[in-house]
Design an enzyme around this catalytic site. Structure first.
Site, PDB file in Angstrom:
ATOM      1  N   LYS A 153       0.835  -1.219   0.000  1.00 13.20           N
ATOM      2  CA  LYS A 153       0.000   0.000   0.000  1.00 13.20           C
ATOM      3  C   LYS A 153       0.862   1.258   0.000  1.00 13.20           C
ATOM      4  O   LYS A 153       0.667   2.165  -0.805  1.00 13.20           O
ATOM      5  CB  LYS A 153      -0.926   0.027   1.232  1.00 13.20           C
ATOM      6  CG  LYS A 153      -1.976  -1.051   1.258  1.00 13.20           C
ATOM      7  CD  LYS A 153      -2.942  -0.878   2.424  1.00 13.20           C
ATOM      8  CE  LYS A 153      -2.293  -1.014   3.784  1.00 13.20           C
ATOM      9  NZ  LYS A 153      -1.727  -2.327   4.047  1.00 13.20           N
ATOM     10  N   GLU A 179       1.496   6.400  11.583  1.00 20.64           N
ATOM     11  CA  GLU A 179       2.639   5.933  10.780  1.00 20.64           C
ATOM     12  C   GLU A 179       3.787   5.502  11.687  1.00 20.64           C
ATOM     13  O   GLU A 179       3.960   6.050  12.773  1.00 20.64           O
ATOM     14  CB  GLU A 179       3.165   7.105   9.944  1.00 20.64           C
ATOM     15  CG  GLU A 179       2.397   7.348   8.680  1.00 20.64           C
ATOM     16  CD  GLU A 179       2.866   6.451   7.559  1.00 20.64           C
ATOM     17  OE1 GLU A 179       3.767   6.828   6.815  1.00 20.64           O
ATOM     18  OE2 GLU A 179       2.320   5.344   7.438  1.00 20.64           O
ATOM     19  N   ARG A 180       4.587   4.573  11.205  1.00 17.07           N
ATOM     20  CA  ARG A 180       5.847   4.280  11.901  1.00 17.07           C
ATOM     21  C   ARG A 180       6.812   5.423  11.579  1.00 17.07           C
ATOM     22  O   ARG A 180       6.829   5.923  10.451  1.00 17.07           O
ATOM     23  CB  ARG A 180       6.433   2.961  11.395  1.00 17.07           C
ATOM     24  CG  ARG A 180       5.522   1.774  11.641  1.00 17.07           C
ATOM     25  CD  ARG A 180       5.996   0.562  10.844  1.00 17.07           C
ATOM     26  NE  ARG A 180       5.056  -0.537  10.979  1.00 17.07           N
ATOM     27  CZ  ARG A 180       3.985  -0.706  10.201  1.00 17.07           C
ATOM     28  NH1 ARG A 180       3.735   0.160   9.237  1.00 17.07           N
ATOM     29  NH2 ARG A 180       3.183  -1.723  10.383  1.00 17.07           N
TER      30      ARG A 180
END
Length: 464
Positions: A153, A179-180
């Site tokens: 993705k 998000e990381r």
């Protein structure tokens, strides 16, 4: 300044008593000299409010003083925010000074009224063959990238940013929800290297931040997008990674607030929360906000309420398949499960529509024949069915594409393919022009003519 006192702290939820006047819903409160930021989500009674923390609540204690700022959460807008990276409060997080001369606008804004919306349907070209041919995206529409973990993705999103900013004079806004930090840092570095940062803004509410922060970061990004659409009259590409984390943050907030969960543990207000975000993404007479959203599908279950609610807002659904990813067919888009409401003769034209239908029909027939091939072998099929299988397998390989954003991993140079070239390639494969060309020659190429060159190259390397 109106002030109150903390009466209870339960993780990210804080109850505050105000004796003089009660702050309105969505008002921002400051505690511990502005170190701790709270947002009012409910008025409990005539003197108590319940707020959710947008920052960690370490050090917050009962009887501490809380100041009412008198206004909602605000986001910075203006030309100066381009090429910068922000958090949910509009503070720069790219180790550079705060941008000068910005306006501050409330993140809670109403969607444009129906009368102000544009009614034209236009196709938005991405340069990615399988999307442009089978699932054309709408300018000013919302497209969802559905898939489980690790099917590509984020890679597809970054490729679209690269293609859009390089070839369309618009603004890209990337909103990272949950998000990381590794992904955020990598994206910033890649966009800088690709030279697209000057027309881009990034907003992050990271995974380790409190749920209140992740819940509001989408509204901050939308406020910035609306500025570029309405004031600057530019087209905006809004990329959200990942909309499921927005729903997840809402679920955490709802649980902390003590609301009764609904089906599968989701919050009872999920539909309202999602639509308050999605309905602001619209196409008006002044410009368009085109949105592409990654949607994590829990355990690959498309009947999950989060996936179902998100589907209802989208004009195109791009479904990523783990099976195709395991076969090395990247982008791993499942053409039979994916759909777009733009794929009609009135919008894309008769030729494109007829071709897309024939491609789908060929791939669907191949999917039905797979069981027979697995049991009896390809030799047992009729010559007609064997031709269908050959066409379908060549089409599958032709619809793969090397990406610019993965060049350093694959060693293949990225390709951007125009819609005309992609349609021409599919048409020639369906007409059996490439029947004598091995399937592997069509894998990871741009235009279809590259297959002949690849075939010659392969033949030369295999000669003794």
């Amino acid at each position: 300044m109106n002030s109150g006192t903390v009466v209870a702290v339960r993780g990210s939820v804080v109850d505050v008593r105000f004796d003089v006047s009660l702050p309105a819903i969505h008002t921002v409160l400051h505690a511990d000299e502005g170190q701790i930021v709270l947002e009012v989500l409910a008025q409990r009674d005539a003197s108590h409010v319940r707020a959710i923390a947008l920052t960690p609540t370490q050090g917050l204690a009962r009887d501490m003083t809380v100041l009412d700022t008198g206004g909602p959460l605000k986001a910075p807008v203006g030309k100066q925010i381009l090429s910068r990276m922000f958090d949910v409060f509009g503070h720069a997080i790219d180790r550079q000074p705060e941008p000068p001369d910005v306006q501050w606008r409330s993140v809670h804004r109403a969607p444009p009224p129906l009368a102000a919306r544009s009614t034209q349907s236009e196709v938005f070209e991405t340069g990615i063959k399988v999307i442009d041919v089978l699932l054309p995206l709408e300018r000013g529409g919302k497209a969802g990238l559905f898939g489980g973990a690790g099917v590509g993705k984020t890679v597809l999103l970054t490729e679209m940013i690269h293609n859009m900013v390089g070839h369309q004079e618009g603004v890209s806004i990337f909103c990272g929800i949950g998000e990381r930090c590794r992904e955020g840092e990598e994206l910033h570095r890649e966009m800088k290297a690709a030279g697209v940062l000057p027309n881009m803004v990034m907003v992050f509410g990271q995974m380790n931040e409190p749920p209140g922060s992740r819940f509001r970061v989408g509204h901050v990004a939308l406020t910035m997008a609306e500025y570029f659409r309405d004031d600057e009259r530019r087209d905006v590409l809004l990329l959200i990674d990942n909309i499921f984390r927005f729903i997840q943050a809402g679920s955490e907030v709802s649980g902390l607030m003590g609301q009764m969960p609904s089906r599968l543990g989701y919050q009872p207000t999920m539909g309202t929360e999602l639509s308050s975000l999605e309905e602001r993404i619209a196409n008006t007479d002044s410009g368009a906000i085109t949105s592409i959203q990654a949607v994590y599908v829990p355990a690959d279950d498309f009947t999950d309420p989060a996936a179902v609610h998100t589907f209802s807002h989208l004009s195109a659904s791009i479904v990523l398949s783990r099976k195709r990813a395991s076969e090395g067919l990247y982008p791993a888009i499942d053409p039979l499960q994916s759909s777009s409401k733009m794929a009609t003769p009135g919008v894309v034209g008769e030729r494109h529509y007829a071709l897309a239908q024939e491609i789908r029909r060929t791939l669907a027939q191949y999917a039905q024949l797979k069981d027979i091939i697995a049991m009896l072998g390809l030799e047992q099929l009729s010559p007609q069915d064997r031709n269908v299988v050959g066409r379908a397998r060549r089409l599958e390989r032709f619809l793969t594409q090397p990406f610019f954003t993965t060049e350093q991993f694959t060693g293949m140079v990225g390709k951007l393919v125009s819609l005309e070239d992609a349609l021409d390639g599919c048409e020639r494969i369906l007409r059996d022009e490439f029947k004598d060309v091995p399937e592997r020659a069509l894998y990871m190429i741009g235009k279809v003519d590259e297959a002949r060159a690849k075939q010659t190259e392969t033949a030369e390397t295999h000669e003794p």
